[in-house]
Design a protein around this motif. Sequence first.
Motif, mmCIF file in Angstrom:
data_model
loop_
_atom_site.group_PDB
_atom_site.id
_atom_site.type_symbol
_atom_site.label_atom_id
_atom_site.label_comp_id
_atom_site.label_asym_id
_atom_site.label_seq_id
_atom_site.Cartn_x
_atom_site.Cartn_y
_atom_site.Cartn_z
ATOM 1 N N ALA A 100 29.513 46.818 46.311
ATOM 2 C CA ALA A 100 30.727 46.909 45.368
ATOM 3 C C ALA A 100 30.920 45.783 44.278
ATOM 4 C CB ALA A 100 31.733 46.979 46.118
ATOM 5 N N THR A 101 30.470 44.786 44.715
ATOM 6 C CA THR A 101 30.766 43.504 43.968
ATOM 7 C C THR A 101 29.682 42.306 44.283
ATOM 8 O OG1 THR A 101 32.343 42.013 42.968
ATOM 9 C CG2 THR A 101 32.492 42.648 45.340
ATOM 10 N N THR A 102 30.112 41.054 43.676
ATOM 11 C CA THR A 102 29.178 39.804 43.988
ATOM 12 C C THR A 102 29.033 39.804 45.520
ATOM 13 O OG1 THR A 102 30.376 38.808 42.186
ATOM 14 C CG2 THR A 102 29.207 37.328 43.229
ATOM 15 N N ASN A 103 27.736 39.587 45.993
ATOM 16 C CA ASN A 103 27.395 39.146 47.117
ATOM 17 C C ASN A 103 28.005 40.030 48.070
ATOM 18 O OD1 ASN A 103 26.328 37.023 45.989
ATOM 19 N ND2 ASN A 103 27.804 35.534 46.596
ATOM 20 N N SER A 104 27.933 41.538 47.971
ATOM 21 C CA SER A 104 28.435 42.438 48.909
ATOM 22 C C SER A 104 27.523 43.273 49.443
ATOM 23 C CB SER A 104 29.575 43.057 48.448
ATOM 24 O OG SER A 104 28.910 44.080 47.164
ATOM 25 N N GLU A 105 26.098 42.865 49.325
ATOM 26 C CA GLU A 105 24.917 43.671 49.637
ATOM 27 C C GLU A 105 25.061 43.986 51.181
ATOM 28 O OE1 GLU A 105 24.993 40.925 47.811
ATOM 29 O OE2 GLU A 105 24.519 42.183 45.910
ATOM 30 N N ALA A 106 25.644 43.079 52.101
ATOM 31 C CA ALA A 106 25.789 43.281 53.519
ATOM 32 C C ALA A 106 26.869 44.114 53.699
ATOM 33 C CB ALA A 106 25.552 41.789 54.156
ATOM 34 N N ASN A 203 33.841 40.386 26.123
ATOM 35 C CA ASN A 203 34.415 39.148 26.674
ATOM 36 C C ASN A 203 33.637 39.078 27.958
ATOM 37 O OD1 ASN A 203 35.404 36.750 27.678
ATOM 38 N ND2 ASN A 203 37.292 36.970 26.577
ATOM 39 N N PRO A 204 32.519 38.312 28.320
ATOM 40 C CA PRO A 204 32.204 38.235 29.550
ATOM 41 C C PRO A 204 33.166 37.576 30.724
ATOM 42 C CG PRO A 204 31.056 36.784 28.152
ATOM 43 C CD PRO A 204 31.827 37.503 27.391
ATOM 44 N N HIS A 205 33.753 36.631 30.102
ATOM 45 C CA HIS A 205 34.560 35.864 31.127
ATOM 46 C C HIS A 205 35.975 36.757 31.390
ATOM 47 C CE1 HIS A 205 32.335 32.586 30.177
ATOM 48 N NE2 HIS A 205 32.413 32.794 28.976
ATOM 49 N N LEU A 206 36.196 38.127 30.972
ATOM 50 C CA LEU A 206 37.034 38.911 31.404
ATOM 51 C C LEU A 206 36.661 39.952 32.122
ATOM 52 C CD1 LEU A 206 39.548 38.895 28.440
ATOM 53 C CD2 LEU A 206 39.628 37.529 30.510
ATOM 54 N N PHE A 207 35.228 39.896 32.431
ATOM 55 C CA PHE A 207 34.523 40.986 33.293
ATOM 56 C C PHE A 207 34.448 40.920 34.716
ATOM 57 C CE2 PHE A 207 30.490 42.421 35.236
ATOM 58 C CZ PHE A 207 30.811 43.689 35.433
ATOM 59 N N CYS A 208 35.308 41.463 35.611
ATOM 60 C CA CYS A 208 35.366 41.514 36.778
ATOM 61 C C CYS A 208 35.451 42.764 37.677
ATOM 62 C CB CYS A 208 36.728 40.757 37.157
ATOM 63 S SG CYS A 208 37.912 41.702 36.799
ATOM 64 N N MET A 233 51.699 40.836 46.526
ATOM 65 C CA MET A 233 51.413 39.332 46.695
ATOM 66 C C MET A 233 50.485 38.985 45.598
ATOM 67 S SD MET A 233 50.216 39.402 50.621
ATOM 68 C CE MET A 233 49.509 40.960 50.783
ATOM 69 N N LEU A 234 50.487 37.628 44.976
ATOM 70 C CA LEU A 234 49.759 37.298 44.078
ATOM 71 C C LEU A 234 48.291 36.984 45.159
ATOM 72 C CD1 LEU A 234 48.257 35.749 41.639
ATOM 73 C CD2 LEU A 234 49.410 33.540 42.592
ATOM 74 N N GLY A 235 47.356 37.410 44.676
ATOM 75 C CA GLY A 235 45.832 37.183 44.989
ATOM 76 C C GLY A 235 45.146 37.029 43.890
ATOM 77 N N SER A 236 44.650 35.757 43.355
ATOM 78 C CA SER A 236 44.103 35.719 42.319
ATOM 79 C C SER A 236 42.826 36.311 41.987
ATOM 80 C CB SER A 236 44.005 34.389 41.702
ATOM 81 O OG SER A 236 42.811 33.743 42.427
ATOM 82 N N ASP A 237 42.012 36.512 43.052
ATOM 83 C CA ASP A 237 40.496 36.807 42.906
ATOM 84 C C ASP A 237 39.845 35.830 42.025
ATOM 85 O OD1 ASP A 237 38.473 37.894 43.666
ATOM 86 O OD2 ASP A 237 38.496 39.746 42.230
ATOM 87 N N SER A 238 40.369 34.706 41.656
ATOM 88 C CA SER A 238 39.775 33.784 40.949
ATOM 89 C C SER A 238 38.466 33.756 41.450
ATOM 90 C CB SER A 238 40.501 32.290 41.059
ATOM 91 O OG SER A 238 39.788 31.334 40.330
ATOM 92 N N LYS A 246 27.473 33.899 33.370
ATOM 93 C CA LYS A 246 28.402 34.764 32.757
ATOM 94 C C LYS A 246 27.791 35.352 31.392
ATOM 95 C CE LYS A 246 32.010 35.689 33.824
ATOM 96 N NZ LYS A 246 32.411 36.744 34.558
ATOM 97 N N GLU A 247 27.324 34.145 30.555
ATOM 98 C CA GLU A 247 26.952 34.349 29.351
ATOM 99 C C GLU A 247 25.136 34.619 29.194
ATOM 100 O OE1 GLU A 247 28.438 31.261 26.744
ATOM 101 O OE2 GLU A 247 30.361 31.214 27.501
ATOM 102 N N CYS A 248 25.111 35.941 29.618
ATOM 103 C CA CYS A 248 23.582 36.333 29.796
ATOM 104 C C CYS A 248 23.763 37.716 30.012
ATOM 105 C CB CYS A 248 23.063 35.711 30.979
ATOM 106 S SG CYS A 248 23.833 36.024 32.247
ATOM 107 N N PRO A 249 22.553 38.292 29.937
ATOM 108 C CA PRO A 249 22.588 39.734 30.205
ATOM 109 C C PRO A 249 22.575 39.792 31.787
ATOM 110 C CG PRO A 249 20.361 39.208 29.210
ATOM 111 C CD PRO A 249 21.140 37.838 29.180
ATOM 112 N N GLY A 250 23.212 40.921 32.266
ATOM 113 C CA GLY A 250 23.396 40.907 33.954
ATOM 114 C C GLY A 250 24.576 40.043 34.320
ATOM 115 N N CYS A 251 25.570 39.740 33.244
ATOM 116 C CA CYS A 251 26.905 38.927 33.566
ATOM 117 C C CYS A 251 27.287 39.176 34.783
ATOM 118 C CB CYS A 251 27.697 39.538 32.435
ATOM 119 S SG CYS A 251 29.437 38.695 32.726
ATOM 120 N N ALA A 252 27.560 38.225 35.536
ATOM 121 C CA ALA A 252 28.301 38.251 36.910
ATOM 122 C C ALA A 252 29.703 38.612 36.816
ATOM 123 C CB ALA A 252 28.235 37.018 37.751
ATOM 124 N N ALA A 253 30.272 39.495 37.796
ATOM 125 C CA ALA A 253 31.608 39.819 37.649
ATOM 126 C C ALA A 253 32.407 38.684 38.285
ATOM 127 C CB ALA A 253 31.796 40.937 38.698
ATOM 128 N N GLY A 254 33.595 38.494 37.826
ATOM 129 C CA GLY A 254 34.431 37.368 38.130
ATOM 130 C C GLY A 254 35.128 36.705 37.183
#
Length: 332
Positions: A100-106, A203-208, A233-238, A246-254
């Motif tokens: 579903a997202t970053t490092n979630s293959e397992a 804007n890749p820096h807002l891609f999540c 509750m606040l949970g930033s998911d920072s 981030k500034e590349c093809p295949g931009c990471a989510a976050g």
Amino acid sequence: MNVSLTSPLDMHLHVRQDSMLRVVAPLSAEHFAGAVIMPNLLPPVDHLERLLWYTEEVRSAVGTATFEPYMTLFFRDYTEQELEAAKPHLLGIKLYPAGATTNSEAGVQHISAMDHVFRIMQDLDIPLLVHGETHGFVMDREREFCEVYKHLATTYPRLRITMEHITTQDSVQLLDRFENLFATVTAHHLVITLDDVVGGLMNPHLFCKPIAKRPEDRDALLQAALAAHPKIMLGSDSAPHPVSSKECPGCAAGVFTAPILLPLLAELFAQHGALDRLQDFVSSNAQRIYRVTPPHKVVTLQDVPMTIPPMYDTVVPMWAGRTLGWSVTAVH
Ligand code: DOR
Ligand code: ZN
């Protein structure tokens, strides 16, 4: 104008490991009394020994700051013995659907095959934290996942379930239908929509993940947060990624928000005349929902402008270069 917040908590935070951990963890520890630390490392934090190791890594990275890391295990097919042993060392278990997202293959392939684990968690009173997205069309993933939340909430009525980083109006409505459902909301999903991500220049820096949604979704989240909805509750998911990822093809989510969260929220709540509700959103609700008592820390913010730095080490923060109307002026 000013506001003082007692023991702010970030109930969903990625601090990574190694050099990235040492850059980002102190930034959260500066403004927050504690945070829920996500387990999606490579390999994931999915057994007790690794959990204890990671706890020490986080503690060592924050040094002498007053800051409590509330740890999580990565959901898998645990036995009762494993969970009994781990319980004193964690706040909850984080479920990721596989891929579903970053490092979630397992992550989990078939949630319906995990009933025995949910039952054990309910019996041991260990909260379940969920990344709630299906593998459907990107704008529909969270709405489709509501069916899974309904199933879990009704089948395990004593299991506390947190819908992590909700982004839709449907999710806000679901909260009121089931007593055992709670939610975290990020700061960025209170202020951006999909238009900010891809409506103009991308804007890749807002891609999540989950992706920001429609204006009416953002408005529903904002109204719930400003009203200090007792189950939110606040949970930033920072989620820091090096600029090269981030500034590349295949931009990471976050989106990396940790150092600007409290100024951003103070400005937002002040604009809406809701500063008196910020304490509930950033701490009191979480303390009640998770039954935690964080270390005492008072963070004062004032309407003194802050220009967001272009980078923190290798990481570009959200809204780099922009000036916020509020800043942290004292921490005791
Ligand atoms: O955008 C995201 N980034 N969403 C997540 O759920 C994970 C996170 C990360 O770890 O980078
Ligand atoms: Zn996350």
